[in-house]
Motif scaffolding. Structure first.
Motif, PDB file in Angstrom:
ATOM      1  N   PHE A 161       2.015  -8.950  -3.296  1.00 21.72           N
ATOM      2  CA  PHE A 161       2.754  -8.086  -2.393  1.00 21.72           C
ATOM      3  C   PHE A 161       2.501  -6.621  -2.613  1.00 21.72           C
ATOM      4  N   GLY A 162       2.051  -5.986  -1.562  1.00 16.30           N
ATOM      5  CA  GLY A 162       1.893  -4.604  -1.747  1.00 16.30           C
ATOM      6  C   GLY A 162       0.700  -4.078  -2.327  1.00 16.30           C
ATOM      7  N   PHE A 163      -0.096  -4.908  -2.911  1.00 11.91           N
ATOM      8  CA  PHE A 163      -1.422  -4.357  -3.721  1.00 11.91           C
ATOM      9  C   PHE A 163      -2.507  -4.961  -2.699  1.00 11.91           C
ATOM     10  N   ASP A 164      -3.601  -4.337  -2.643  1.00 14.41           N
ATOM     11  CA  ASP A 164      -4.760  -4.597  -1.915  1.00 14.41           C
ATOM     12  C   ASP A 164      -5.931  -3.995  -2.819  1.00 14.41           C
TER      13      ASP A 164
ATOM     14  N   TYR B 169      -5.104  -4.783  -9.536  1.00 12.17           N
ATOM     15  CA  TYR B 169      -5.791  -3.464  -9.695  1.00 12.17           C
ATOM     16  C   TYR B 169      -7.136  -3.487  -9.435  1.00 12.17           C
TER      17      TYR B 169
ATOM     18  N   PRO C  21       5.690  -8.823  -6.448  1.00  4.94           N
ATOM     19  CA  PRO C  21       4.965  -7.691  -7.445  1.00  4.94           C
ATOM     20  C   PRO C  21       5.505  -7.507  -8.748  1.00  4.94           C
TER      21      PRO C  21
END
Lengths: 312, 345
Positions: B196-199, B280, B252
């Motif tokens: 969640f919140g990472f792309d 990352y 996350p």
């Protein structure tokens, strides 16, 4: 592999007659055309990358689409809240890479969006902002930061952006030391790191464009800092700002409407050979100190003529 | 050229042996593995060996091997235990290089297939790793540790044997129709995990480019370390969009604990090195290998698209049955029986 269609068959006799009249220069062009085949892009059965893409996120995580939305949202803030006013914009190169350095202030820095938005709107050039790579660890915020042009401040990233892609790159050499300073220390520049930004500009062979920013210091001034809470939360600093004292938690998101004035100083061309293994440390520190002095002098000059924090 | 291929039982090994057989300048191909070859091979000799290659020194000497193609390194920690990773990646490479570097060894070229896993994935990483950069965090998983240890053996070997051309290819995440990787497993799921919140950005290599690059390095002299990856990077959300799969977010915080139920119920195994990638991402600089003259067949977007096409076909026709099974007596019959009419000169 398909070849371009052959030239149409020409009347040889007429061609011979014309050949007699031809000037040698023209001849050379014709000969080279027939001897050196024009490179034809290989026709592969793979569709072009552009047809396969579903988004427009570039190699740096920046998306022009997201950036355009951010610009629309941020524009009123830039225009009517901070009323940013530029001076010396002609000093920013209109093409080619350049490293933009500025003074850094406010607990949650308000200067980075103003500079990035301002340059993009005024010059129609993309600006990549280098920042603490700690941003990357934050969910949602880290992704949004990256989509709107934020890049982790790694020397190699800066080099690639400046040298390989000839982009505008914004960096704040003071880093968190600049944003984390007390209100009583406003407009007194901190140390400019170890001069790493000068070395990168030297290596990439691009000019450095210094910008002096007035207004950010008053937009979110730090009154008190807690070392213990900062250590506990693993943050570079934990500030109590005037904004949070006045508005409570809302103050974390609210800036004071300080008038922003930005002065772009003449670009500094570092007269060294690019792409060297290393550069003289004394030269790097000397340049770094010189740029810091220039910004400091410009700031004092701008503050002398400023009549009001809010109206400029 | 007299070539020895390790990992003949793996997808790569078999494909490479097939390709090498086609070449005129390749005299013999000897394949080594614990498992049988996956694809039909014409004259490649298959030798069953234990995973630590104790038999290797003898083969090298007896068959006068001058080129070793070491494809048998494991990168997928979900399909092998930590013990096996150590045994195959570290001990296997050590024994292989010991045999190749023995006094009077005829070996003149060693090509090793490694992985960009050695760079790790961390928030302090550069946008794209160049070959001379090292990782920014210490390795925490067995697969990364074993690959780094294998790399140090290779470095020592190259230093001690300056007359041997040593090439190491670091492949980024591989996708393709015929191969199972951690990523192809994740993308085959009805819903694909994300954090969640990472792309983050990903760079993929097509299986054809893996084969192409290994073959290129075997048949050309390109000493050194090279990153192999398709051009360009794609955010994870776009990878999933091209493949046409919805994403489900993982929390996350404490992600490693959150995926434990998935591991235990055998839904999907997301190893820690994959989780840090989902957070990352990783980009590598593929320009050095391009400068040697190699032309990639697929970009990152092309790789993902080709994989998506294969997946759509698979949804219609189901799993492809392996059309070939190695049977030792049948192979012996075809190769050595006087009953076979041989037409070659």
């Amino acid at each position: 592999m398909t070849r371009p269609p052959d030239p149409p068959v020409v009347n040889l006799v007429a061609e011979e007659q014309r050949a007699a009249l031809r000037n040698p220069l023209e001849d050379a062009v014709t000969v080279s055309r027939s001897l050196v085949p024009i490179p034809v892009a290989p026709v592969s059965n793979q569709p072009a990358d552009a047809d396969l893409r579903r988004g427009d996120v570039d190699a740096w995580g920046r998306s022009e689409r997201v950036r355009a939305i951010a610009r629309t949202i941020y524009d009123p803030m830039y225009r009517y809240w901070f009323r940013a006013e530029w001076e010396g914009l002609e000093n920013v190169p209109t093409d080619g890479g350049a490293l933009i350095v500025a003074n850094h202030a406010a607990a949650i820095p308000s200067d980075a969006p103003v500079i990035m938005h301002g340059l993009e709107v005024e010059l129609q050039r993309a600006v990549y902002g280098l920042a603490e790579n700690l941003f990357r660890t934050l969910p949602v915020i880290g992704t949004l930061w990256s989509r709107t042009g934020g890049v982790p401040a790694h020397p190699d990233n800066a080099y690639r952006l400046l040298h390989d892609e000839q982009q505008l790159v914004l960096v704040f050499p003071e880093g968190a030391k600049g944003t984390g300073k007390h209100y009583r220390d406003r407009y007194k520049l901190r140390r400019f790191g170890r001069g790493g930004f000068v070395e990168i500009a030297m290596r990439a062979g691009v000019p450095i464009v210094p910008i002096a920013v007035v207004g950010a210091e008053e937009s979110m001034p730090i009154l008190w800092k807690s070392k213990r809470l900062a250590a506990l939360l693993n943050l570079p600093y934990f500030p109590i700002t005037a904004n949070t004292l006045l508005f409570g938690p809302v103050g974390l998101l609210t800036y004071f409407p300080a008038k922003f004035k930005l002065r772009v100083l003449p670009p500094i061309h570092l007269d060294v050979e690019p792409d060297q293994e290393r550069y003289s440390r004394s030269r790097v520190m000397e340049e770094s100190e010189k740029i810091r002095d220039q910004i400091q002098i410009a700031l004092y000059d701008m503050l002398r003529t400023r009549r009001s924090v809010w109206f400029g | 050229m007299r070539v020895l291929v390790t990992g003949l039982g793996t997808f790569w090994g078999s494909r490479l042996a097939q390709q090498l057989e086609q070449r005129d300048d390749v005299e013999i191909v000897v394949g080594l593995d614990t498992t049988e070859p996956r694809l039909p091979l014409e004259h490649t000799e298959f030798v069953r060996a234990d995973s630590s290659y104790s038999i290797l020194a003898r083969i090298v000497k007896a068959a006068k091997i001058d080129t070793i193609l070491h494809t048998h390194l494991l990168f997928d920690s979900t399909s092998s235990t930590g013990r096996a990773l150590h045994e195959i990646n570290v001990i296997g490479t050590m024994n292989l290089l010991a045999a190749a570097g023995a006094a009077g060894s005829p070996v003149r070229k060693v090509v090793v297939k490694s992985s960009t896993l050695v760079y790790g994935a961390n928030y302090k990483d550069p946008n794209s790793f160049r070959e001379e950069m090292s990782r920014t965090s210490s390795p925490r998983t067995e697969v990364e540790r074993s690959l780094i240890e294998a790399a140090s053996f290779l470095r020592d070997f190259a230093e001690d044997n300056p007359h041997v051309t040593v090439t190491k290819l670091r492949f980024s995440n591989v996708l393709g129709d015929d191969i199972d990787t951690v990523f192809s497993k994740a993308l085959r799921m009805p819903v694909v995990p994300e954090i969640f919140g990472f792309d983050p950005r990903f760079q993929f290599t097509h299986e054809d480019d893996v084969e192409g690059a290994l073959l290129f390095a075997t048949t050309n002299d390109v000493p050194g370390v090279y990153n192999i990856a398709g051009d360009g990077t794609l955010p994870w959300s776009e990878v999933c969009a091209i493949v046409g799969k919805p994403r489900v977010p993982l929390p996350p915080l404490l992600t490693n604990w959150a995926v434990e139920p998935l591991r235990m119920t055998r839904v999907i195994d997301l190893p820690p090195e994959m989780l840090s990638l989902l957070r990352y991402g990783r980009g590598v600089d593929n320009r050095r290998f391009k400068r040697t003259g190699y032309r990639y067949n697929y970009t990152t977007a092309g790789t993902v698209d080709a994989f998506a096409r294969g997946l759509r076909l698979e949804h219609v026709i189901g799993d492809k049955q392996p059309s070939y099974r190695y049977q030792s007596d049948v192979e012996t019959f075809f190769r050595h029986s006087p009953a076979i009419v041989r037409t070659d000169p």
